[in-house]
Design a protein around this motif. Structure first.
Motif, PDB file in Angstrom:
ATOM      1  N   ASN A 281      43.275 -14.538  -7.237  1.00  0.00           N
ATOM      2  CA  ASN A 281      44.633 -14.092  -7.550  1.00  0.00           C
ATOM      3  C   ASN A 281      44.777 -13.566  -8.979  1.00  0.00           C
ATOM      4  O   ASN A 281      45.805 -12.959  -9.308  1.00  0.00           O
ATOM      5  CB  ASN A 281      45.623 -15.238  -7.338  1.00  0.00           C
ATOM      6  CG  ASN A 281      45.736 -15.635  -5.878  1.00  0.00           C
ATOM      7  OD1 ASN A 281      45.808 -14.777  -5.007  1.00  0.00           O
ATOM      8  ND2 ASN A 281      45.718 -16.929  -5.604  1.00  0.00           N
ATOM      9  N   ALA A 282      43.769 -13.786  -9.827  1.00  0.00           N
ATOM     10  CA  ALA A 282      43.870 -13.382 -11.235  1.00  0.00           C
ATOM     11  C   ALA A 282      43.744 -11.875 -11.394  1.00  0.00           C
ATOM     12  O   ALA A 282      43.195 -11.171 -10.532  1.00  0.00           O
ATOM     13  CB  ALA A 282      42.783 -14.087 -12.048  1.00  0.00           C
ATOM     14  N   ALA A 283      44.245 -11.376 -12.526  1.00  0.00           N
ATOM     15  CA  ALA A 283      44.095  -9.957 -12.852  1.00  0.00           C
ATOM     16  C   ALA A 283      42.690  -9.672 -13.370  1.00  0.00           C
ATOM     17  O   ALA A 283      42.086  -8.651 -13.049  1.00  0.00           O
ATOM     18  CB  ALA A 283      45.134  -9.547 -13.894  1.00  0.00           C
ATOM     19  N   PHE A 284      42.156 -10.598 -14.177  1.00  0.00           N
ATOM     20  CA  PHE A 284      40.788 -10.500 -14.678  1.00  0.00           C
ATOM     21  C   PHE A 284      40.395 -11.839 -15.291  1.00  0.00           C
ATOM     22  O   PHE A 284      41.245 -12.676 -15.596  1.00  0.00           O
ATOM     23  CB  PHE A 284      40.634  -9.361 -15.709  1.00  0.00           C
ATOM     24  CG  PHE A 284      41.603  -9.421 -16.860  1.00  0.00           C
ATOM     25  CD1 PHE A 284      41.321 -10.146 -18.016  1.00  0.00           C
ATOM     26  CD2 PHE A 284      42.804  -8.725 -16.793  1.00  0.00           C
ATOM     27  CE1 PHE A 284      42.222 -10.189 -19.065  1.00  0.00           C
ATOM     28  CE2 PHE A 284      43.708  -8.756 -17.849  1.00  0.00           C
ATOM     29  CZ  PHE A 284      43.421  -9.498 -18.985  1.00  0.00           C
ATOM     30  N   LEU A 285      39.095 -12.034 -15.436  1.00  0.00           N
ATOM     31  CA  LEU A 285      38.539 -13.232 -16.068  1.00  0.00           C
ATOM     32  C   LEU A 285      38.179 -12.894 -17.510  1.00  0.00           C
ATOM     33  O   LEU A 285      37.693 -11.797 -17.798  1.00  0.00           O
ATOM     34  CB  LEU A 285      37.284 -13.687 -15.321  1.00  0.00           C
ATOM     35  CG  LEU A 285      36.579 -14.938 -15.866  1.00  0.00           C
ATOM     36  CD1 LEU A 285      37.320 -16.193 -15.423  1.00  0.00           C
ATOM     37  CD2 LEU A 285      35.127 -14.997 -15.395  1.00  0.00           C
ATOM     38  N   VAL A 286      38.402 -13.842 -18.414  1.00  0.00           N
ATOM     39  CA  VAL A 286      38.016 -13.670 -19.817  1.00  0.00           C
ATOM     40  C   VAL A 286      36.827 -14.569 -20.113  1.00  0.00           C
ATOM     41  O   VAL A 286      36.866 -15.781 -19.871  1.00  0.00           O
ATOM     42  CB  VAL A 286      39.172 -14.008 -20.782  1.00  0.00           C
ATOM     43  CG1 VAL A 286      38.771 -13.662 -22.213  1.00  0.00           C
ATOM     44  CG2 VAL A 286      40.434 -13.264 -20.393  1.00  0.00           C
TER      45      VAL A 286
END
Length: 397
Positions: A281-286
């Protein structure tokens, strides 16, 4: 093939532990005859300090146990994941005495660096690479103890001098080309180091990426770049919510940030299913790491659900993440640059979607169980060939 897979469970070595389990399951799934032998650092609490130090250098009892395991199982290969500190490098000779070839996966840089990270006082440090590890003792690099650091340094020096690392292992596995180059610089034989990345087994498939938040998953510790992450979100405010998963020594700072910075939420530890759902569901991982990462499982898990990764341009991450194709990069330790890349990603949803698609496709080709098994069999074959040649006999099949 008969394979004995050996691992020393170590505090905070979650990634290594999960890779050990995944490779055992992979081998069993392909019909190999697998036996495991494991020990845990919990045993140290029952061991007198001087005895523990001596066993870190050379644990004769564990070497004999590995010989017994090999003979009882008829193992052709002994695949070691972690031998530090209880097993010790003595187990290589134990495996060979039993009649098995030796393979060692290099999850970290312990053979060249006392803390295994090439990281000290908030920055990358290679002072001991290819050198006598005296700086490690001076700087108390292992457990912030001169005595403990001296034990690790003595282990390194003793086994380098004895040729254990050069002659006692038939094949090494490095997780990336970057790591392979470091091990060669540290003195390991180049012709014996193969590159085989970690892999993803049983992922849930691509997610929607429509949760409207950035995600960090990992240990809350200085080398992971957590401080840089929090400073970046101090600039970003509630521009894009950040969810943090994990625990570690910087938990108090994360707790404070979650209480004072708009949009920052700390979720603590989560099981794998929970992490993968958050990733879907995230926009991106950091991945803001400030040490030379091996090959983070979080990276492969993110790509396996079609999640682009914003990582620090340092070490292997700089080579693994292809900007605009599978994610983006920022200057390691630079909170302003991290914040700028976050703003760009937030403002370009279509490009994010394309990067997620590219990441998923990459995971299915380069980091699949099928590809990993092929690579592992090639490495095992090379180890058996070298072991057979050393004994003056054909390699077992």
């Amino acid at each position: 093939m008969k394979v004995l897979v050996v691992h020393n469970f170590y505090q905070q070595a979650g990634g290594e532990d999960s890779v050990f389990r995944a490779e055992v399951a992979l081998l069993e799934g392909y019909g190999h005859d697998v036996r495991t032998f494991t020990v845990s650092n919990d045993m140290i609490a029952q061991t007198p300090r001087l005895q523990a130090a001596a066993q870190t250098l050379h644990n004769r009892q564990m070497a004999r146990e590995i010989t017994r395991q090999v003979r009882g199982h008829g193992s052709q290969i002994v695949h070691f994941h972690n031998t530090f500190p209880i097993l010790s490098p003595a187990v290589y000779a134990g495996a060979r005495a039993g009649g098995a070839a030796v393979v060692q996966t290099l999850h970290n840089y312990r053979l060249m660096c006392a803390n295994g990270l090439f990281f000290r006082d908030g920055h990358v440090c290679e002072d001991c690479l290819g050198q006598l590890p005296l700086p490690a003792v001076r700087h108390r690099c292992y457990r912030d103890s001169a005595a403990a650091s001296a034990v690790v340094a003595a282990m390194q020096v003793t086994h380098r001098a004895a040729g254990t690392y050069r002659n006692g292992v038939d094949a090494y596995i490095a997780l990336t080309e970057f790591a392979r180059d470091k091990f060669i610089a540290g003195g390991l034989p180049a012709g014996r180091i193969a590159v085989k990345p970690n892999f993803l087994a049983g992922g849930p498939g691509p997610g929607t990426g429509e949760g409207g938040y950035a995600l960090y998953v990992g240990r809350l510790s200085p080398e992971k770049g957590v401080d840089t992450l929090l400073r970046a979100w101090a600039h970003l405010g509630d521009t894009l919510p950040l969810k943090i998963v994990g625990d570690g020594p910087l938990a108090p700072q994360v707790t404070q940030a979650a209480a004072t910075l708009p949009g920052v939420t700390w979720l603590g530890q989560q099981d794998r299913a929970g992490v993968l759902e958050l990733m879907q569901n995230a926009a991106f991982l950091v991945l803001p790491s400030e040490w030379y990462e091996g090959f983070p499982m979080t990276l492969i898990e993110a790509w396996g659900v079609g999640l682009p990764v914003l990582g620090s341009h340092l070490g292997a991450l700089g080579a693994l993440i292809e900007p605009g194709q599978t994610g983006m990069l920022f200057r390691a330790g630079n909170a302003d640059d991290l914040a700028a890349q976050v703003r760009w990603l937030r403002g370009h949803p279509e490009e994010r979607k394309q990067m997620g698609t590219g990441a998923f496709q990459l995971s299915q080709t380069l980091y699949s169980p099928e590809r990993n098994h092929e690579q592992l069999m090639e490495i095992y074959a090379a180890a058996l060939k070298r072991f057979g040649a050393a004994r003056g006999s054909p390699a077992p099949v």
